[in-house]
Design a protein around this motif. Sequence first.
Motif, PDB file in Angstrom:
ATOM      1  N   GLU A 359      12.124 -10.248 -29.784  1.00  0.00           N
ATOM      2  CA  GLU A 359      11.809  -9.589 -28.509  1.00  0.00           C
ATOM      3  C   GLU A 359      12.138 -10.491 -27.330  1.00  0.00           C
ATOM      4  OE1 GLU A 359       7.721  -8.650 -29.088  1.00  0.00           O
ATOM      5  OE2 GLU A 359       8.127  -6.728 -30.081  1.00  0.00           O
ATOM      6  N   ALA A 360      11.874 -11.789 -27.480  1.00  0.00           N
ATOM      7  CA  ALA A 360      12.176 -12.737 -26.410  1.00  0.00           C
ATOM      8  C   ALA A 360      13.681 -12.816 -26.174  1.00  0.00           C
ATOM      9  CB  ALA A 360      11.610 -14.114 -26.747  1.00  0.00           C
ATOM     10  N   ILE A 361      14.456 -12.855 -27.253  1.00  0.00           N
ATOM     11  CA  ILE A 361      15.922 -12.909 -27.121  1.00  0.00           C
ATOM     12  C   ILE A 361      16.442 -11.648 -26.435  1.00  0.00           C
ATOM     13  CG2 ILE A 361      18.077 -12.893 -28.426  1.00  0.00           C
ATOM     14  CD1 ILE A 361      16.636 -14.685 -30.515  1.00  0.00           C
ATOM     15  N   THR A 362      15.917 -10.488 -26.840  1.00  0.00           N
ATOM     16  CA  THR A 362      16.319  -9.220 -26.211  1.00  0.00           C
ATOM     17  C   THR A 362      15.989  -9.223 -24.720  1.00  0.00           C
ATOM     18  OG1 THR A 362      15.958  -8.010 -28.282  1.00  0.00           O
ATOM     19  CG2 THR A 362      16.003  -6.711 -26.245  1.00  0.00           C
ATOM     20  N   PHE A 363      14.812  -9.745 -24.398  1.00  0.00           N
ATOM     21  CA  PHE A 363      14.380  -9.817 -23.002  1.00  0.00           C
ATOM     22  C   PHE A 363      15.295 -10.745 -22.203  1.00  0.00           C
ATOM     23  CE2 PHE A 363      10.897 -11.353 -19.905  1.00  0.00           C
ATOM     24  CZ  PHE A 363      11.167 -10.317 -19.015  1.00  0.00           C
ATOM     25  N   GLY A 364      15.621 -11.873 -22.792  1.00  0.00           N
ATOM     26  CA  GLY A 364      16.513 -12.817 -22.119  1.00  0.00           C
ATOM     27  C   GLY A 364      17.886 -12.220 -21.869  1.00  0.00           C
ATOM     28  N   ASN A 365      18.406 -11.489 -22.861  1.00  0.00           N
ATOM     29  CA  ASN A 365      19.719 -10.844 -22.687  1.00  0.00           C
ATOM     30  C   ASN A 365      19.674  -9.803 -21.558  1.00  0.00           C
ATOM     31  OD1 ASN A 365      20.836 -12.335 -24.771  1.00  0.00           O
ATOM     32  ND2 ASN A 365      20.423 -10.766 -26.331  1.00  0.00           N
ATOM     33  N   ALA A 366      18.550  -9.070 -21.481  1.00  0.00           N
ATOM     34  CA  ALA A 366      18.413  -8.056 -20.421  1.00  0.00           C
ATOM     35  C   ALA A 366      18.382  -8.712 -19.048  1.00  0.00           C
ATOM     36  CB  ALA A 366      17.142  -7.240 -20.648  1.00  0.00           C
ATOM     37  N   ILE A 367      17.684  -9.850 -18.955  1.00  0.00           N
ATOM     38  CA  ILE A 367      17.621 -10.563 -17.674  1.00  0.00           C
ATOM     39  C   ILE A 367      19.007 -11.068 -17.279  1.00  0.00           C
ATOM     40  CG2 ILE A 367      16.731 -12.620 -16.515  1.00  0.00           C
ATOM     41  CD1 ILE A 367      14.128 -12.247 -18.074  1.00  0.00           C
ATOM     42  N   GLU A 368      19.743 -11.633 -18.241  1.00  0.00           N
ATOM     43  CA  GLU A 368      21.087 -12.114 -17.937  1.00  0.00           C
ATOM     44  C   GLU A 368      22.000 -10.978 -17.500  1.00  0.00           C
ATOM     45  OE1 GLU A 368      22.653 -14.398 -21.188  1.00  0.00           O
ATOM     46  OE2 GLU A 368      21.854 -16.261 -20.354  1.00  0.00           O
ATOM     47  N   GLN A 369      21.838  -9.839 -18.123  1.00  0.00           N
ATOM     48  CA  GLN A 369      22.654  -8.686 -17.746  1.00  0.00           C
ATOM     49  C   GLN A 369      22.317  -8.224 -16.325  1.00  0.00           C
ATOM     50  OE1 GLN A 369      22.379  -5.434 -20.501  1.00  0.00           O
ATOM     51  NE2 GLN A 369      23.972  -4.233 -19.490  1.00  0.00           N
ATOM     52  N   LYS A 370      21.053  -8.340 -15.962  1.00  0.00           N
ATOM     53  CA  LYS A 370      20.609  -7.898 -14.649  1.00  0.00           C
ATOM     54  C   LYS A 370      20.903  -8.932 -13.567  1.00  0.00           C
ATOM     55  CE  LYS A 370      18.187  -5.237 -11.814  1.00  0.00           C
ATOM     56  NZ  LYS A 370      18.651  -3.890 -11.416  1.00  0.00           N
ATOM     57  N   LYS A 371      20.630 -10.209 -13.907  1.00  0.00           N
ATOM     58  CA  LYS A 371      20.699 -11.252 -12.889  1.00  0.00           C
ATOM     59  C   LYS A 371      21.858 -12.227 -13.070  1.00  0.00           C
ATOM     60  CE  LYS A 371      17.104 -10.981  -9.999  1.00  0.00           C
ATOM     61  NZ  LYS A 371      17.218 -11.092  -8.535  1.00  0.00           N
ATOM     62  N   GLY A 372      22.482 -12.188 -14.223  1.00  0.00           N
ATOM     63  CA  GLY A 372      23.515 -13.178 -14.513  1.00  0.00           C
ATOM     64  C   GLY A 372      22.916 -14.422 -15.157  1.00  0.00           C
ATOM     65  N   GLU A 373      23.776 -15.360 -15.485  1.00  0.00           N
ATOM     66  CA  GLU A 373      23.331 -16.580 -16.157  1.00  0.00           C
ATOM     67  C   GLU A 373      22.684 -17.544 -15.160  1.00  0.00           C
ATOM     68  OE1 GLU A 373      26.651 -18.252 -18.146  1.00  0.00           O
ATOM     69  OE2 GLU A 373      26.836 -16.618 -19.601  1.00  0.00           O
ATOM     70  N   GLY A 374      21.875 -18.440 -15.735  1.00  0.00           N
ATOM     71  CA  GLY A 374      21.334 -19.530 -14.928  1.00  0.00           C
ATOM     72  C   GLY A 374      20.001 -19.258 -14.270  1.00  0.00           C
ATOM     73  N   THR A 375      19.317 -18.161 -14.613  1.00  0.00           N
ATOM     74  CA  THR A 375      18.025 -17.897 -13.980  1.00  0.00           C
ATOM     75  C   THR A 375      16.940 -18.741 -14.633  1.00  0.00           C
ATOM     76  OG1 THR A 375      17.480 -16.088 -15.484  1.00  0.00           O
ATOM     77  CG2 THR A 375      18.674 -15.514 -13.481  1.00  0.00           C
ATOM     78  N   LYS A 376      15.915 -19.019 -13.881  1.00  0.00           N
ATOM     79  CA  LYS A 376      14.780 -19.781 -14.399  1.00  0.00           C
ATOM     80  C   LYS A 376      14.115 -19.019 -15.540  1.00  0.00           C
ATOM     81  CE  LYS A 376      11.570 -22.997 -14.360  1.00  0.00           C
ATOM     82  NZ  LYS A 376      11.860 -24.359 -14.851  1.00  0.00           N
ATOM     83  N   SER A 377      14.043 -17.703 -15.432  1.00  0.00           N
ATOM     84  CA  SER A 377      13.387 -16.899 -16.469  1.00  0.00           C
ATOM     85  C   SER A 377      14.059 -17.090 -17.823  1.00  0.00           C
ATOM     86  CB  SER A 377      13.424 -15.415 -16.087  1.00  0.00           C
ATOM     87  OG  SER A 377      12.739 -15.180 -14.896  1.00  0.00           O
TER      88      SER A 377
END
Length: 646
Positions: A359-377
């Motif tokens: 679930e964490a990996i899926t969440f991280g992929n969604a954040i990258e898709q939304k915000k791009g790479e390099g976010t603190k989250s």
Amino acid sequence: MKLEREFFYDEVRDGFYIPGIIKRLWGAELTILSEVDQICKKHDISYYIAGGALIGAVRDGQFIPWDDDIDIMMFRRDFEVFTKVVQDELPEELSFLSLSIKEDFYSFFSTVWKGELGGREKILKKYSEYPYPVTVDIIILDELSGNQKLEEDRRQRLEALLSLLIAMNQGEESQRFQLALKRATAEFRFSFSKTLPLKDQLYKKMNEIFQEENGKGGEEISCIPWHVFQEEYRLPKDAFSKTKYISLCNIQFPAPEGYNAVLRAEYGDYHRKVKAGGAHNYPYFKKYEKELNDKAKMKWKKEYSFSEEDLRRPQIQNFRDLAMLTVEAFYSAQKEFMDAIENREFPRCLSKLATMQEEAITFGNAIEQKKGEGTKSVSVIEEYCEALFELYQTISEQGKTGDFSKGSALLVKSLKKERENILTCLENLQAAVQKDFKKQVVFLPHSAKHFASLRPLVDALLEEEEIECKIIPIPYYDKCGDGRLKEIHYEGEDFPKGYEIVDYNCYDFSVELPDCIVINSPYDDFNPVWTVDPNFYSSELKKYTNKLVYIPWFVTDEINPKDEEDGKAFTNMEYYVTVPGLFHSDLTIVQSEGMKKAYLAKIKEFAGKDISKKMEKKISGAGSCLLGDKEGQGIKEVVKEFKNFL
């Protein structure tokens, strides 16, 4: 004659809201007056702007905000010349109505009017896209005698004829009529033909009496019908000895050079701005609205009809909401994992850890898709996944012995540090998500000028770390009199420098789903003069946010619905209160608690007591940014109210 397009937009002047349709009425009246002016110049006929138009021109060079007509004055001798030439000189769409040429025109005031309702496209364009009948009235000036006894005799005779005219409404067999007729014939020796309409004879006779003192050297003049009821209404003749041109809406019109004496004689201190008079028949075109809509089957004037559906709204979940819910779900999963540890359910722990990591990996992929790479989250999620993996490895090693039960107490104790590490990661993740996904507030002003009502609030929110502001100027259209769209305008480049302006073409509401949208145009398609792009109607915007906020672009004087002097102002509230944006919005912030009461009174009049009660919770009287630092209803109060709501 040309008026700039900005002339026709709604505005507030002298604390009074002027709807655009009144501006169009003014424009149509000025067009008629310009036609009259050309005729008078051609035939060397003197006339003068009068009444409210003259006051407005003298005071401000504009119409009085609460006025809706134009009057002009002519001496009787000039009027008679005008009467002879006007019908041949007027354009075909205009008519001249007067008792002097039409015996059954029962009025002592002559008028030039456009009687066409709706109208042909060419005529609408010429008359400022104003679809209703419109007039310019002519006040005829006659001389007064210097002899008080003669004037008193004239007044009594006119009063006798007026009494007879009024008594006709009760029927010629009524006692009141018979008494009035007896007085008129016996006391004043009037005689009437039995073969001609009595009403025609009465008007003709009074018109003759008005002119009795003309040419006899009197030093004062008056509109005699007014003078009958208001004896003090008398004007100095020498004030009209010369003509002075003054500007009304940047157009030059003639006025008596002694206009100061004329206006003081009629109004006293005419520089004092008084809104008295109440609503009564204001605005006068109201009487034509039903006929216009019936004629054109609602093509011309769209009227907003309230529906309780407008108070309902879909519930929206944007990415930020889902992200915060996901973090909460991670906390819940962590609690379940802790329970499994305490219960020595180590196989369940391993299964739970695997699920948590996926679930964490899926969440991280969604954040990258939304915000791009390099976010603190994403960085914190990686740390979280590593902590989960280490914990998984530790528990798995114990399982390799083949028996979780042996040494389980020691294992539980040894996992304390790893569990604390995971909780720290979750706390960091929650903070990172809040930082990476700030509350997004979108401002949608259409006008650089009207941005002033929002700017202090924008400035305050830009200082908040957890809030992201987007200023998106939206396009707007002028409208024809029949509702068709005309020119499109976009003022994004005119906004104050120093603000990041977002192109409305580059913002996808369906994807972004902002936490809050702020509008200061509540009209949707129900402003007859202009409209925003339909994609930005309040009915559309509420589909993309849970918090739609309306902040008016203006402030007015306070309005008391029960005060006669505020009658016109309360009438005009329909143009900015009984409109879709107010009902679709989840919060409307108005300038004061007093104005909130006025809003609710107008809503009650429009939609009923129950709806007014419901709207009471959706309207705040916190204040307006336009009031600056005014204690109790200024910028601080608006910002506080907005933040509390957000």
